[in-house]
Design a protein around this motif. Structure first.
Motif, PDB file in Angstrom:
ATOM      1  N   PRO A   1      -6.079  -3.156 -18.639  1.00 43.68           N
ATOM      2  CA  PRO A   1      -7.207  -3.326 -18.251  1.00 43.68           C
ATOM      3  C   PRO A   1      -8.280  -3.472 -19.475  1.00 43.68           C
ATOM      4  O   PRO A   1      -8.043  -3.085 -20.584  1.00 43.68           O
ATOM      5  CB  PRO A   1      -7.744  -2.057 -17.498  1.00 43.68           C
ATOM      6  N   LEU A   2      -9.373  -4.155 -19.562  1.00 43.31           N
ATOM      7  CA  LEU A   2     -10.365  -4.666 -20.426  1.00 43.31           C
ATOM      8  C   LEU A   2     -11.911  -4.000 -20.098  1.00 43.31           C
ATOM      9  O   LEU A   2     -12.328  -3.969 -21.080  1.00 43.31           O
ATOM     10  CB  LEU A   2     -10.463  -6.066 -20.372  1.00 43.31           C
ATOM     11  N   THR A   3     -12.031  -3.542 -18.985  1.00 46.80           N
ATOM     12  CA  THR A   3     -13.471  -3.199 -18.563  1.00 46.80           C
ATOM     13  C   THR A   3     -13.422  -1.612 -18.870  1.00 46.80           C
ATOM     14  O   THR A   3     -14.686  -0.954 -19.031  1.00 46.80           O
ATOM     15  CB  THR A   3     -13.850  -3.424 -17.091  1.00 46.80           C
ATOM     16  N   TRP A   4     -12.468  -0.955 -19.324  1.00 47.80           N
ATOM     17  CA  TRP A   4     -12.398   0.436 -19.855  1.00 47.80           C
ATOM     18  C   TRP A   4     -10.956   0.573 -20.659  1.00 47.80           C
ATOM     19  O   TRP A   4     -10.133  -0.240 -20.666  1.00 47.80           O
ATOM     20  CB  TRP A   4     -12.286   1.358 -18.711  1.00 47.80           C
TER      21      TRP A   4
ATOM     22  N   ILE B   1      -7.089 -19.283  -3.070  1.00 49.33           N
ATOM     23  CA  ILE B   1      -7.898 -19.202  -4.026  1.00 49.33           C
ATOM     24  C   ILE B   1      -8.639 -17.817  -4.449  1.00 49.33           C
ATOM     25  O   ILE B   1      -8.292 -17.135  -5.453  1.00 49.33           O
ATOM     26  CB  ILE B   1      -8.916 -20.249  -4.389  1.00 49.33           C
ATOM     27  N   ASP B   2      -9.281 -17.248  -3.525  1.00 45.97           N
ATOM     28  CA  ASP B   2     -10.082 -16.111  -3.831  1.00 45.97           C
ATOM     29  C   ASP B   2      -9.153 -14.939  -3.826  1.00 45.97           C
ATOM     30  O   ASP B   2      -9.554 -14.015  -4.663  1.00 45.97           O
ATOM     31  CB  ASP B   2     -10.910 -15.913  -2.439  1.00 45.97           C
ATOM     32  N   ALA B   3      -7.898 -14.757  -3.291  1.00 45.44           N
ATOM     33  CA  ALA B   3      -7.216 -13.702  -3.329  1.00 45.44           C
ATOM     34  C   ALA B   3      -6.433 -13.813  -4.735  1.00 45.44           C
ATOM     35  O   ALA B   3      -6.306 -12.824  -5.539  1.00 45.44           O
ATOM     36  CB  ALA B   3      -6.308 -13.651  -2.417  1.00 45.44           C
ATOM     37  N   ALA B   4      -6.082 -15.039  -5.253  1.00 49.70           N
ATOM     38  CA  ALA B   4      -5.278 -15.222  -6.323  1.00 49.70           C
ATOM     39  C   ALA B   4      -6.386 -14.977  -7.775  1.00 49.70           C
ATOM     40  O   ALA B   4      -5.805 -14.023  -8.620  1.00 49.70           O
ATOM     41  CB  ALA B   4      -4.817 -16.702  -6.513  1.00 49.70           C
ATOM     42  N   LEU B   5      -7.465 -15.125  -7.632  1.00 45.81           N
ATOM     43  CA  LEU B   5      -8.444 -14.743  -8.570  1.00 45.81           C
ATOM     44  C   LEU B   5      -8.928 -13.577  -8.866  1.00 45.81           C
ATOM     45  O   LEU B   5      -8.970 -12.892  -9.567  1.00 45.81           O
ATOM     46  CB  LEU B   5      -9.866 -15.891  -8.457  1.00 45.81           C
ATOM     47  N   MET B   6      -9.145 -12.880  -7.379  1.00 48.66           N
ATOM     48  CA  MET B   6      -9.499 -11.500  -7.387  1.00 48.66           C
ATOM     49  C   MET B   6      -8.122 -10.529  -7.901  1.00 48.66           C
ATOM     50  O   MET B   6      -8.318  -9.716  -8.576  1.00 48.66           O
ATOM     51  CB  MET B   6      -9.423 -11.052  -5.939  1.00 48.66           C
ATOM     52  N   SER B   7      -7.077 -11.152  -7.833  1.00 48.70           N
ATOM     53  CA  SER B   7      -5.818 -10.392  -8.276  1.00 48.70           C
ATOM     54  C   SER B   7      -5.816 -10.547 -10.044  1.00 48.70           C
ATOM     55  O   SER B   7      -5.504  -9.340 -10.535  1.00 48.70           O
ATOM     56  CB  SER B   7      -4.418 -11.099  -7.977  1.00 48.70           C
ATOM     57  N   LEU B   8      -6.234 -11.625 -10.509  1.00 46.43           N
ATOM     58  CA  LEU B   8      -6.601 -11.764 -11.924  1.00 46.43           C
ATOM     59  C   LEU B   8      -7.691 -10.773 -12.394  1.00 46.43           C
ATOM     60  O   LEU B   8      -7.668 -10.124 -13.529  1.00 46.43           O
ATOM     61  CB  LEU B   8      -7.000 -13.051 -12.593  1.00 46.43           C
TER      62      LEU B   8
ATOM     63  N   MET C   1      -8.163  -7.942 -11.060  1.00 51.46           N
ATOM     64  CA  MET C   1      -7.413  -6.505 -11.014  1.00 51.46           C
ATOM     65  C   MET C   1      -6.885  -6.417 -12.204  1.00 51.46           C
ATOM     66  O   MET C   1      -6.831  -5.383 -12.831  1.00 51.46           O
ATOM     67  CB  MET C   1      -6.547  -6.363  -9.878  1.00 51.46           C
ATOM     68  N   LEU C   2      -6.413  -7.520 -12.908  1.00 46.43           N
ATOM     69  CA  LEU C   2      -5.783  -7.413 -14.256  1.00 46.43           C
ATOM     70  C   LEU C   2      -6.521  -6.562 -15.169  1.00 46.43           C
ATOM     71  O   LEU C   2      -6.343  -6.143 -16.060  1.00 46.43           O
ATOM     72  CB  LEU C   2      -5.105  -8.710 -15.080  1.00 46.43           C
TER      73      LEU C   2
ATOM     74  N   TRP D   1      -4.753  -1.007 -13.007  1.00 48.22           N
ATOM     75  CA  TRP D   1      -3.340  -1.335 -13.410  1.00 48.22           C
ATOM     76  C   TRP D   1      -2.693  -2.090 -12.058  1.00 48.22           C
ATOM     77  O   TRP D   1      -1.363  -2.044 -12.026  1.00 48.22           O
ATOM     78  CB  TRP D   1      -2.608   0.051 -13.308  1.00 48.22           C
ATOM     79  N   GLY D   2      -3.332  -2.812 -11.197  1.00 47.56           N
ATOM     80  CA  GLY D   2      -3.062  -3.248  -9.880  1.00 47.56           C
ATOM     81  C   GLY D   2      -2.784  -4.492  -9.815  1.00 47.56           C
ATOM     82  O   GLY D   2      -3.254  -5.160 -10.711  1.00 47.56           O
ATOM     83  N   ARG D   3      -2.840  -5.232  -8.464  1.00 49.71           N
ATOM     84  CA  ARG D   3      -3.021  -6.478  -8.250  1.00 49.71           C
ATOM     85  C   ARG D   3      -3.125  -6.919  -6.791  1.00 49.71           C
ATOM     86  O   ARG D   3      -3.054  -5.717  -5.854  1.00 49.71           O
ATOM     87  CB  ARG D   3      -1.800  -7.333  -8.872  1.00 49.71           C
TER      88      ARG D   3
END
Length: 357
Positions: free
Chosen positions: A139-142, A303-310, A312-313, A317-319
């Motif tokens: 993760p990058l936000t923390w 598209i929305d699910a695929a980008l939301m998955s990114l 989560m990256l 730690w999920g997707r």
């Protein structure tokens, strides 16, 4: 590439641009997507939609005067917001579109601004370093090296903004879930990780027989208490302080357990563990409801699910998982009669429901 091949490509590009075929226009839309996002976020930060609410509209000159900016940028901002469908133009005046009046004005029941603010302040900076997240798988936000979780040691104001964002996503999605999943036979529901109680508020209003309980971290329960009291549902929505990962058992005594936009935060092993705990807590005939933005089983969209998955990256730690993956975890836990129900909402596109025999 030969000169002849280059000429052929140029001719093909010219032809496709005229005919609407395989031009580069979709690429332009993708690469400039942040233009629209920052326009919305900035207009929201300026409280433009609050200022325009319940008015006959404002002119460019009035906007310029109100925000103490030159007419040139005022005109650009209003034009862009109108082009995005955020505003409507009537003669020389700009007013909120029905969507903005409903979702972008502070204090409205379906206010979506919390998510806009969080995405702009917390996630946009992290997305600027997406390559780092891809290469590090962190993760990058923390900072996982110094923090136990994304809430550990965070600025309290940012944490409050995060939960307002989660409430905004949930309240604008909850009615779609309530319409799609029949809970008429359910009397007691446990909302695991249901901070904000958005789903509980909507479900209790939809189903008068229903009693619900939010099971979440202590500080999240305290943030949620105000939402419940504000909705006038303190007699029907309870709070249990706990940690669904660390606690040995889930609270019992419920005939349905909801996991809405929760499992995408966690690894497959953790998802299986959470589902197993839910299953163990249910009586025979009880059900587990998993609502989320599912990636297609073919893993090529939407598209929305695929980008939301990114997303989560950079956040967790999920997707975003597929409905088939959730169905498999439910089956492994012991569930039967598993159903996938599809619907359309801002933060979810369906639910997977499994029953304890």
């Amino acid at each position: 590439m030969s000169a002849a091949s280059l000429d052929d490509d140029i001719d093909a590009g010219r032809s496709s641009s005229l005919s609407g075929g395989q031009s580069a226009k979709p690429l332009m839309a993708i690469v400039t997507g942040f233009w629209a996002a920052k326009t919305l976020a900035t207009a929201h930060e300026l409280r433009l939609f609050d200022w325009l609410s319940d008015t006959a509209g404002k002119t460019i000159q009035e906007c310029s005067s109100h925000y103490r900016m030159e007419e040139r940028p005022a005109e650009m901002l209003l034009t862009a917001c109108a082009a995005l469908g955020l505003l409507e133009r009537d003669d020389e005046r700009y007013r909120n579109s029905p969507m903005s009046e409903r979702h972008l004005v502070r204090g409205r029941p379906l206010y979506f601004g919390g998510w806009i603010e969080m995405a702009d302040r917390r996630e946009y900076p992290a997305w600027m370093h997406l390559k780092d997240a891809l290469q590090s798988n962190r993760p990058l936000t923390w900072n996982p090296s110094r923090q136990a979780s994304l809430f550990d040691g965070e600025d309290p104001l940012l944490v409050a903004t995060f939960w307002e964002a989660m409430y905004a996503l949930s309240i604008t999605t909850s009615w779609a879930l309530a319409e799609a999943v029949d809970l008429s036979g359910v009397k007691k529901l446990l909302d695991v990780g249901g901070g904000g109680a958005a789903h509980d508020i909507t479900l209790c209003r939809r189903y008068p027989q229903l009693q619900t309980t939010v099971y979440d971290l202590g500080f999240v329960c305290e943030l949620t208490r105000h939402k419940i009291e504000q909705a006038g549902l303190a007699d029907r929505i309870g709070l249990i302080d706990g940690d669904f990962l660390k606690d040995d058992k889930m609270p019992s005594g419920y005939d349905a357990i909801l996991l809405s936009k929760i499992l995408l935060d966690w690894t497959p092993a953790q998802c299986a563990l959470i589902i197993a705990k839910c299953y163990a807590a249910l009586p025979s005939g009880g059900r587990i409801i998993i609502s989320d933005l599912f990636v297609a089983d073919t893993k090529d969209g939407p598209i929305d699910a695929a980008l939301m998955s990114l997303n989560m990256l950079v956040e967790t730690w999920g997707r975003n998982y597929t409905s088939a993956e959730y169905a498999a975890w439910l089956t492994d836990a012991g569930c039967v009669d598993i159903k996938v129900i599809h619907f359309d909402a801002p933060a979810a596109n369906g639910a997977v429901v499994g029953y304890k025999p």
